[in-house]
Design an enzyme around this catalytic site. Structure first.
Site, PDB file in Angstrom:
ATOM      1  N   GLU A   1       0.846  -1.191   0.000  1.00  0.00           N
ATOM      2  CA  GLU A   1       0.000   0.000   0.000  1.00  0.00           C
ATOM      3  C   GLU A   1       0.879   1.239   0.000  1.00  0.00           C
ATOM      4  O   GLU A   1       2.112   1.139   0.113  1.00  0.00           O
ATOM      5  CB  GLU A   1      -0.958  -0.005   1.201  1.00  0.00           C
ATOM      6  CG  GLU A   1      -0.260   0.058   2.554  1.00  0.00           C
ATOM      7  CD  GLU A   1      -1.210  -0.120   3.740  1.00  0.00           C
ATOM      8  OE1 GLU A   1      -2.251  -0.777   3.598  1.00  0.00           O
ATOM      9  OE2 GLU A   1      -0.892   0.395   4.822  1.00  0.00           O
TER      10      GLU A   1
ATOM     11  N   HIS B   1      -3.964   3.540   8.171  1.00  0.00           N
ATOM     12  CA  HIS B   1      -2.740   3.039   8.802  1.00  0.00           C
ATOM     13  C   HIS B   1      -1.776   4.184   9.056  1.00  0.00           C
ATOM     14  O   HIS B   1      -1.636   5.072   8.233  1.00  0.00           O
ATOM     15  CB  HIS B   1      -2.039   2.017   7.891  1.00  0.00           C
ATOM     16  CG  HIS B   1      -2.776   0.727   7.791  1.00  0.00           C
ATOM     17  ND1 HIS B   1      -2.625  -0.130   6.730  1.00  0.00           N
ATOM     18  CD2 HIS B   1      -3.663   0.143   8.626  1.00  0.00           C
ATOM     19  CE1 HIS B   1      -3.408  -1.183   6.912  1.00  0.00           C
ATOM     20  NE2 HIS B   1      -4.047  -1.042   8.054  1.00  0.00           N
TER      21      HIS B   1
END
Lengths: 294, 379
Positions: free
Chosen positions: A212, A250
């Site tokens: 990611e 995150h």
């Protein structure tokens, strides 16, 4: 074979008397994982559904011979729990705790490297590790994984890890081990650690890598793959449409300036010979194709 | 969490880093009072969390009360790249002989801290890094050992700071490192760190990003939080414990897990749509959380369709299904809802919703199908 854990791995759960620790610890045991003990300071001598609880990791290790620990304690106590595990003789630590301050992670990581070089930390803020049919440490649902290999999975995201397992299992493609390395800025185990272990594992024939935005671990992994990897790698990178400067959930998933973009990561991986796919479904299909052609 | 310049300077002051004397003002009258108190000339600076405010007319020098009135009046309310100036910082103007750059941040690949120091400050460090990388002295710091004064002294020499500035700069860097670590900063940056004609070194600007994971040990951050989030929906979502980021498109997104939420944005984009938001309901979401998420999205007038993408892990799909029904009872949701439900208890979840499905409550078997179906509603 599997990487990092197998059917013989003995596991203790730090924080087993807490809500999460109990729930996932028992679920992991139901899956067949050898959960041999738990640790909660002050609750030594009691048990959780038959699992003996100890006051310290040292006592738990002495009594059970455990080599792995599942750390499920609040962020405030997580760094100390990880170091206690290392000091107590545990060599593989899985920490699912989300929300640990980055400075605590940086200090903990470096103390492990300097003082306990034989110890591997997975996480924090990760879903854990599952070697289907053998061992499941963490929060992954065992029923979406399929034993028997030949695919190894490594991923930075929790739910995308499940998605990847699901895409493969649905098509009858099994997994050797699925490792969630977590989305925090200082992960104990990185992509390269897992890729190297999969490369060395004879039963793993291909690897699915889910990345990611944020940081440069995917780019570094691409370099490593180009130089060392002989097995096919299929990859998907989340966050192509993520705006710069916003943390996408995150703590580690943030594009700052031109750094950490999905495009840069995909370009680097493609250049290293990796099959880069536009979404998890496409990545699953590509992997199915590769495995069926073997 | 990014701090405003004035908050960054106040944060620096806690750790003994010298900054120019100054104070904040929300009105012209307050600005005048501050200027009169600290003495002229002063600099009037717009407090916005965006670069390029000088070029936008957000930083002005004032020699007397009339100039403070003029500039404060012009800057308050100014629109700088979409950020309206609500607060200004007034500080004593400094004479500058040299401008340096100093910062600490996490070096993610090496898992250490990274100090950057340059004798060429005042400009963007990215530009210096690109055009003249040798002008930056990089220092890798082991988080266990930290930064001591001897290392700091060697570092300022290596960076070629002027002799007269070195000892003061070395002391400031040690304090800045303390601020960075003990203060739980993701970034602590001084640009410029200046040397004045009378050979004093101090911070002329402050850029601080705090690590919100550490907020439990910093009760003093409460005041920074109060001036934070502008977007009312982001505020509302935060209060409900949801991770929401507003975007420009018209497909409302609800997903569980940051990775899946990001991936949902991507897939919507790939099939020709555009997301109105990022919303991660997190692990272990229950009916109540799901209902709150739908309420937040529903309050966004841009949203033409809501795409709920759930892969149950700890989150149970039957809970999610009940949450959708609960939300439909609680609030009037005009936009159609497209669902994709997989994972833990997916069969139970799907059957809970089955009797309620209609042209505005649609279920699709896969993420891609659901994205296509959702985007079709926006055309």
């Amino acid at each position: 074979m599997s990487i990092f854990v197998d059917e013989n791995t003995k596991v203790i759960v730090q924080g087993i008397t807490g809500g999460q620790g109990r729930f996932h610890g028992l679920r992991n045991r139901d899956y067949g994982t050898k959960i041999v003990g738990g640790v909660t300071p002050g609750k030594g001598g009691t048990d959780v559904d038959g699992i003996p609880v100890f006051n310290t990791v040292k006592e738990a290790v002495a009594a059970t011979g455990a080599t792995a620990s599942f750390v499920s304690v609040p962020p405030k106590f997580a760094a100390a729990a990880i170091l206690e595990a290392a000091e107590g003789g545990i060599t593989f630590i899985v920490c699912i705790t989300e929300g640990i301050p980055a400075h605590d992670e940086a200090v903990t990581y470096n103390r492990l490297v300097e003082e306990y070089p034989g110890v591997r930390l997975l996480g924090p803020n990760c879903p854990g590790i599952i070697s289907p049919g053998k061992c499941n440490i963490g929060i992954t649902s065992g029923d979406i994984a399929l034993p028997g290999g030949p695919v190894g999975i490594v991923s930075r995201s929790g739910t995308l890890t499940y998605q990847a397992l699901h895409e493969l299992s649905q098509q009858g493609i099994g997994q050797t081990t699925c490792v969630g390395i977590g989305g925090d800025p200082v992960p104990g185990t990185n992509f390269i650690d897992c890729l190297a272990a999969f490369e060395a594992d004879p039963e793993t024939k291909a690897v699915m890598m889910i990345g990611e935005i944020g940081g440069s671990e995917e780019e570094r992994a691409a370099e490593w793959i180009k130089a060392n990897m002989t097995k096919p790698v299929v990859s998907y990178i989340a966050g192509v449409t993520a705006p710069a400067g916003k943390k996408m959930g995150h703590a580690g998933a943030i594009i700052s300036g031109s750094k950490g973009t999905a495009q840069a990561k995909m370009d680097a991986l493609r250049e290293a010979g990796v099959f880069v796919c536009a979404n998890p479904t496409e990545a699953g299909q590509k992997m199915v194709e590769i495995v069926r052609a073997m | 969490m990014d701090l405003f310049e004035y908050q960054g300077k106040q944060y620096f002051s806690r750790y003994g880093i010298a900054v120019s004397p100054g104070d904040v003002a929300d009105t012209v009258e307050e600005a005048i009072a501050v200027a009169e108190r600290i003495g002229y000339p002063v600099v009037v600076k717009a407090q916005v969390k965006v670069g390029g405010r000088g070029k936008a007319g957000g930083v002005k020098l004032a020699d007397n009360i009339d100039e403070v009135r003029l500039h404060a009046g012009n800057i308050l309310g100014l629109d700088i790249k979409g950020h309206i100036v609500r607060r200004i910082w007034i500080e004593r103007s400094s004479d500058i002989s040299k401008e340096y750059y100093a910062s600490f941040t996490l070096d993610r690949p090496n898992k250490t801290h990274l100090g950057m120091l340059s004798a060429q400050g005042g400009v963007e460090i990215e530009v210096v890094a690109e055009e003249n990388p040798d002008a930056i002295a990089f220092l890798s710091i082991d988080p266990v050992r930290g930064l001591d004064i001897e290392t700091s002294r060697r570092w300022v020499a290596e960076a070629n700071l002027d002799e007269v500035a070195r000892e003061q700069a070395a002391q400031i860097l040690v304090k800045l490192y303390e601020c960075y670590t003990q203060g739980d900063c993701d970034l602590a940056e001084i640009n410029p760190l200046i040397l004045t004609p009378d050979n004093k070194v101090h911070a002329l600007d402050a850029k601080v990003t705090l690590d919100e994971n550490a907020s439990y040990r910093h009760p003093e951050w409460e005041e920074y939080r109060a001036t934070e989030t502008e977007d009312p929906r982001e505020k509302m979502a935060k209060e409900k414990g949801l991770n929401y980021i507003g975007l420009d498109g018209d497909v409302g997104i609800i997903a569980n897990g940051a990775g899946l939420a990001m991936s949902t944005l991507d897939v919507v984009n790939q099939v020709g749509g555009s997301a109105a938001n990022f919303l991660d309901i997190g692990g272990g979401a229950n009916a109540d959380v799901m209902a709150s998420a739908l309420e937040v999205i529903n309050s966004d007038p841009k949203v033409k369709v809501i795409f709920v993408n759930i892969f149950g892990g700890i989150t149970r799909v039957d809970d999610v299904a009940n949450g959708v029904l609960e939300a439909l009872k609680r609030v009037k949701i005009d936009a159609p809802i497209v669902l994709r439900l997989d994972g833990t208890n997916a069969v139970e979840g799907r059957s809970i919703l089955a009797p309620h499905l209609n042209s505005k409550l649609v279920m699709e078997p896969t993420m891609l199908d659901a994205a296509r179906s959702a985007v079709a509603f926006t055309k």
